[in-house]
Motif scaffolding. Structure first.
Motif, PDB file in Angstrom:
ATOM      1  N   ALA A   1       0.810  -1.213   0.000  1.00  0.00           N
ATOM      2  CA  ALA A   1       0.000   0.000   0.000  1.00  0.00           C
ATOM      3  C   ALA A   1       0.845   1.266   0.000  1.00  0.00           C
ATOM      4  O   ALA A   1       0.355   2.335  -0.392  1.00  0.00           O
ATOM      5  N   PHE A   2       2.116   1.155   0.424  1.00  0.00           N
ATOM      6  CA  PHE A   2       2.999   2.321   0.478  1.00  0.00           C
ATOM      7  C   PHE A   2       4.326   1.972  -0.187  1.00  0.00           C
ATOM      8  O   PHE A   2       5.337   1.748   0.491  1.00  0.00           O
ATOM      9  N   PRO A   3       4.349   1.875  -1.527  1.00  0.00           N
ATOM     10  CA  PRO A   3       5.575   1.470  -2.230  1.00  0.00           C
ATOM     11  C   PRO A   3       6.708   2.459  -1.978  1.00  0.00           C
ATOM     12  O   PRO A   3       6.502   3.671  -1.915  1.00  0.00           O
ATOM     13  N   GLY A   4       7.906   1.891  -1.825  1.00  0.00           N
ATOM     14  CA  GLY A   4       9.081   2.712  -1.604  1.00  0.00           C
ATOM     15  C   GLY A   4       9.279   3.158  -0.178  1.00  0.00           C
ATOM     16  O   GLY A   4      10.281   3.807   0.151  1.00  0.00           O
ATOM     17  N   GLU A   5       8.379   2.822   0.712  1.00  0.00           N
ATOM     18  CA  GLU A   5       8.473   3.233   2.110  1.00  0.00           C
ATOM     19  C   GLU A   5       8.751   2.017   2.981  1.00  0.00           C
ATOM     20  O   GLU A   5       8.133   0.975   2.832  1.00  0.00           O
ATOM     21  N   THR A   6       9.711   2.159   3.885  1.00  0.00           N
ATOM     22  CA  THR A   6      10.073   1.077   4.807  1.00  0.00           C
ATOM     23  C   THR A   6       9.707   1.481   6.221  1.00  0.00           C
ATOM     24  O   THR A   6      10.065   2.570   6.682  1.00  0.00           O
ATOM     25  N   LEU A   7       8.989   0.613   6.901  1.00  0.00           N
ATOM     26  CA  LEU A   7       8.596   0.852   8.285  1.00  0.00           C
ATOM     27  C   LEU A   7       9.483   0.029   9.215  1.00  0.00           C
ATOM     28  O   LEU A   7       9.844  -1.108   8.902  1.00  0.00           O
ATOM     29  N   GLU A   8       9.830   0.606  10.347  1.00  0.00           N
ATOM     30  CA  GLU A   8      10.647  -0.095  11.327  1.00  0.00           C
ATOM     31  C   GLU A   8       9.784  -0.439  12.538  1.00  0.00           C
ATOM     32  O   GLU A   8       9.037   0.399  13.040  1.00  0.00           O
ATOM     33  N   GLY A   9       9.902  -1.664  12.984  1.00  0.00           N
ATOM     34  CA  GLY A   9       9.151  -2.109  14.147  1.00  0.00           C
ATOM     35  C   GLY A   9      10.017  -2.956  15.046  1.00  0.00           C
ATOM     36  O   GLY A   9      11.182  -3.230  14.750  1.00  0.00           O
TER      37      GLY A   9
END
Length: 477
Positions: A264-272
């Motif tokens: 849903a958010f190409p090119g974006e990386t989320l950190e968890g």
């Protein structure tokens, strides 16, 4: 009868004895050192010179130095460097280095089940009004849900207001306590004290901001004490549940960071961060669920979305080889080890985890050895043709001799022997002939009769060649 049968077999062998066959493979190469000469049917008997076999109607076969497992080491074969170069074969070095495992998996976003508010009726009453809400609606904190009329609260408020003018603080405090015990919220008590009048309607509000999961209240309903009216799930954080293969779970721990990418958010990386590794594995998929907590203060992450996850795990040092160098037969794993002088030998290895493009080797190799990383399947085929067997991964396990195959026709069966008119055994340099073989297990001969076409697998031992496998072939038209 048995003596007569043996004479028949001997007579069948006479023409072969009169015209002995000399195969090109039996000629000793001038540039290769011959260790000794032998008859494949009686490998325990060795000869210093070439010539006809005293046991069978065939020439003695040369045994070269590099073929002998009792010489300088395990059996090897020599390949011309020019051929290796033309085939584009590459070598790789066995290295010892820290193992960095990168785990890639898929997961799905779910609600944070720790951020849940359950709204219940504190006392029995009636629903006067329901605000325009439905399940899956977003609500803000303190957003109104419904207006309730609670008769018990009305009576408690009237008693309190009646005692305020008597100047009896103890009685007034007892009346206030009765309102609290009836379930009136502190907010409603303060309102009636400030205004000095009975508050007939209590507005039920959302205690947190989030999503209305359920709303079980309708206008005109009669409520009982403790009835659940609404369930609201917060969205400030969400869980990402990942299915990790059980073989890769070791080493993961709570607090470890991960990178997640959502379609849903190409090119974006989320950190968890890993919040928990759940205790039960799935029997169907053989995976373990890993729960990751993701920040969602911008409220853009929605439960049900999918994500691709990458996790890195550091382990102790280990021996590593390129994964492409491994030859997996289904029963064991082999590598082709390169030695000095252009010699190669198959070695059985026991492997561990895979990391990127390398695999951990637990047994079978040493640091600094070189293995064939490209074209090893051609060498493995050549080793099979020459009857070379892999050195075992466990040094306590002795190497097994190769299984040599040929096709033939059954000409007779006795109690302890089967007589075959067989074709050549290429891996033994042995021509076709008619002869008898002992067999490892009488069960091998079930459903077999004379004149049946078969394919046999024989193994060399100190007693000669023994049939260990026999398969019946379809009759030729």
């Amino acid at each position: 009868m048995n003596h007569l049968f043996r004479r028949i077999v001997l007579l069948l062998s006479v023409p072969i004895m009169l015209a002995p066959i000399s195969l090109p493979a039996q000629q000793a190469d001038e540039d290769r050192e011959v260790l000794y000469w032998y008859d494949p049917m009686y490998p325990q008997q060795r000869f210093d010179e070439p010539g006809p076999s005293p046991f069978m109607d065939m020439d003695l076969v040369p045994r070269y130095v590099e073929q002998d497992a009792e010489g300088d080491g395990p059996a090897t074969m020599r390949i011309d460097p020019g051929i290796m170069q033309n085939l584009g074969m590459r070598l790789a070095t066995v290295t010892r280095e820290p193992v960095r495992i990168r785990i890639e998996a898929t997961g799905q976003l779910t609600f944070n089940q720790r951020d849940v508010a359950i709204v219940q009726a504190r006392s029995g009453g009636f629903v006067e009004r329901v605000y325009a809400l439905a399940p899956q609606d977003m609500v803000e904190q303190n957003a109104p849900l419904a207006d309730l009329l609670v008769p018990q609260w009305v009576a408690a408020q009237e008693e309190y207001l009646a005692l305020r003018g008597l100047g009896e603080p103890e009685l007034l405090a007892a009346a206030r306590q009765r309102m609290r015990l009836a379930g009136m919220p502190e907010e409603l008590i303060l309102q009636q004290e400030t205004r000095g009048q009975v508050q007939l309607i209590w507005t039920l509000k959302s205690p947190i901001a989030g999503v209305v999961q359920s709303l079980d209240v309708r206008e005109g309903m009669t409520l009982s004490a403790g009835a659940t009216l609404a369930r609201i799930n917060g969205l400030d954080t969400v869980w990402l549940v990942i299915e990790v293969p059980e073989a890769q779970v070791a080493g993961l721990e709570a607090g470890q960071t991960i990178d997640a990418r959502l379609p849903a958010f190409p090119g974006e990386t989320l950190e968890g961060t890993i919040a928990a590794i759940l205790p039960q594995a799935s029997l169907d998929s053989r995976t373990v669920q890993v729960r990751v907590e993701l920040d969602n203060h911008r409220q853009k992450l929605r439960p049900g979305m999918t994500a691709e996850v990458a996790m890195d795990r550091q382990e102790d040092e280990a021996l590593l080889v390129p994964s492409e160098a491994l030859i997996r037969t289904g029963k064991r794993t082999l590598v082709m080890v390169a030695e000095e002088g252009g010699r190669y030998r198959p070695v059985a290895v026991r492997t561990g985890r895979e990391t990127a493009d390398k695999t951990v080797v637990l047994e079978g190799l040493e640091e600094g050895q070189q293995v064939v990383a490209s074209g090893q399947f051609l060498l493995d085929s050549e080793a099979s043709l020459r009857g070379l067997t892999a050195a075992p991964a466990d040094p306590l396990t002795p190497p097994a001799s190769a299984l040599h195959e040929a096709e033939g026709t059954i000409v007779g069966i006795e109690d302890d022997m089967i007589f075959l008119d067989h074709g050549p055994f290429p891996t033994l340099n042995m021509p076709g002939m008619t002869m008898g073989f002992p067999f490892a297990d009488p069960a091998l001969l079930e459903d077999l009769e004379e004149d049946d076409r078969v394919r046999v697998g024989v193994r060399e031992s100190e007693e000669g060649l023994t049939i260990e496998r026999i398969d019946k072939l379809e009759a030729q038209p």
